[in-house]
Design a protein around this motif. Structure first.
Motif, short mmCIF file in Angstrom:
data_model
loop_
_atom_site.label_atom_id
_atom_site.label_comp_id
_atom_site.label_asym_id
_atom_site.label_seq_id
_atom_site.Cartn_x
_atom_site.Cartn_y
_atom_site.Cartn_z
N PRO A 233 -5.38 20.62 -38.56
CA PRO A 233 -6.34 21.04 -39.59
C PRO A 233 -6.95 22.39 -39.25
O PRO A 233 -7.01 22.80 -38.08
N HIS A 234 -7.39 23.09 -40.27
CA HIS A 234 -8.14 24.33 -40.09
C HIS A 234 -9.26 24.36 -41.12
O HIS A 234 -9.27 23.57 -42.07
N CYS A 309 -12.12 30.16 -38.68
CA CYS A 309 -11.80 28.73 -38.67
C CYS A 309 -12.79 28.10 -37.71
O CYS A 309 -12.84 28.48 -36.53
N LEU A 311 -12.85 25.36 -36.31
CA LEU A 311 -12.24 24.59 -35.22
C LEU A 311 -11.64 25.49 -34.15
O LEU A 311 -11.59 25.13 -32.98
N HIS A 312 -11.12 26.65 -34.55
CA HIS A 312 -10.29 27.43 -33.63
C HIS A 312 -10.74 28.88 -33.49
O HIS A 312 -9.95 29.73 -33.05
N MET A 317 -9.18 32.65 -34.06
CA MET A 317 -8.75 32.44 -35.44
C MET A 317 -9.87 32.89 -36.39
O MET A 317 -10.77 32.12 -36.73
CU LIG Z 1 -8.04 26.48 -37.15
#
Ligand SMILES: [Cu+2]
Length: 325
Positions: A233-234, A309, A311-312, A317
């Motif tokens: 997921p992103h 993003c 998450l990242h 990202m």
């Molecule tokens: Cu991501």
């Protein structure tokens, strides 16, 4: 006198060496494996136990060492146990450093980061499935044999295999796939990836990047983001990053299911929530519902709008939309 090939002195010498090699027990009480591999930029992440299949003797241990900036867990669930989020774990039972696994109880680490290790001792023979609770297609197996059984490989074999598998994942070029599925001019690909299988389980490559990280459009236009990764997921996050990344913020569904937000000024916050592929369909199991793979934002006014993003972003990202008049 003719000497047959089979009894030439040089052949006898080699037979002796071969016998020595085959009769020498592989004496490794302590085995080693790696969690993940990554490119220098951290954008390419091999989400994999490297290697993800090992044969050891009962009573021996395996130490896993994280090699990367992405998080992973080392988890042994009980047979048939439902896989829970990594924040829940086993549940409520996480250990650090060292554990014993015999299949009777669930054992998991918390998320491990670069340099952290986890050692598991296997006192009894059996085949033990290994999973990462963060990445669903990161699985493996440890075959624990009775000490009377020969082991097929030494540590040096696993070291070479780990390096080869990591390099193979990181060097896979998904560019053609990404270009072929590219939907339009104002589109941004949000990560691309692949899941590969081997005898031990599955391994994943995730490219954790916005492929056109700087997008230039005109006021009034809409940018569309699409996640091409089969498993990871992103999010697309403008403004304030929400504490919980899962639900969307200031975004509503379009008729085709994609979420859509509007950014009028750099003071606006819009968050996609998790954008990801649906779980893989499997025969004889209920069909999973469609998931949200796309996100759109309309920009009525000129400006420069950075996003991440959620998450990242720690892996780099990030992107921006430049809106011209
Ligand atoms: Cu991501």
């Amino acid at each position: 006198m003719k000497v047959s090939n089979a009894v030439k002195p040089s052949n006898i010498r080699w037979m002796f060496v071969f016998l020595l090699l085959t009769l020498t027990p592989i004496a490794e009480a302590q085995w080693k494996a790696t969690l993940g591999a990554q490119s220098q930029s951290m954008g390419h992440q091999a989400l994999a136990f490297l290697p993800n299949e090992m044969w050891i003797h009962a009573g021996e241990s395996v130490t896993w060492t994280s090699n990367v900036d992405e998080i992973h867990t080392v988890s042994f669930l009980t047979a048939g146990q439902v896989r829970l989020p990594f924040q829940v774990g086993c549940p409520g039972f996480t250990v650090t450093g060292f554990a014993t696994v015999d299949g009777s109880t669930c054992v998991t680490t918390p998320p491990l980061v670069k340099g952290q290790t986890f050692t598991v001792n296997f006192p009894t023979a059996g085949n033990f499935k290994l999973v990462c609770l963060v990445h669903q297609n990161m699985t493996g197996v440890v075959h624990v044999l009775d000490s009377s059984q020969p082991l097929p490989h030494a540590q040096s074999f696993y070291d070479l295999q780990a390096a080869a598998e990591g390099n193979a994942l990181l060097s896979d070029n998904l560019h053609n796939h990404q270009m072929a599925t590219r939907p339009g001019r104002d589109s941004v690909t949000v990560g691309v990836g692949e899941v590969v299988a081997n005898g031990g389980g599955t391994q994943t490559l995730s490219v954790m990047r916005f492929m056109d990280s700087t997008k230039v459009i005109h006021a009034g236009e809409t940018v569309e983001w699409t996640n091409l990764d089969p498993a990871t997921p992103h999010t697309i996050t403008f403004g304030v990053e929400p504490a919980n990344p899962v639900p969307p913020v200031n975004a509503t569904p379009d008729p085709d299911g994609a979420l859509h937000g509007v950014i009028n000024s750099s003071a606006d916050s819009v968050h996609s929530g998790l954008i990801l592929a649906a779980p893989q369909d499997q025969m004889f199991i209920a069909t999973p519902p469609l998931s949200v793979t796309r996100f759109r934002v309309t920009f009525p006014h000129p400006g420069v709008f950075p996003y991440i993003c959620a998450l990242h972003d720690g892996l780099g990202m990030k992107g921006e939309v430049i809106v011209l008049p």
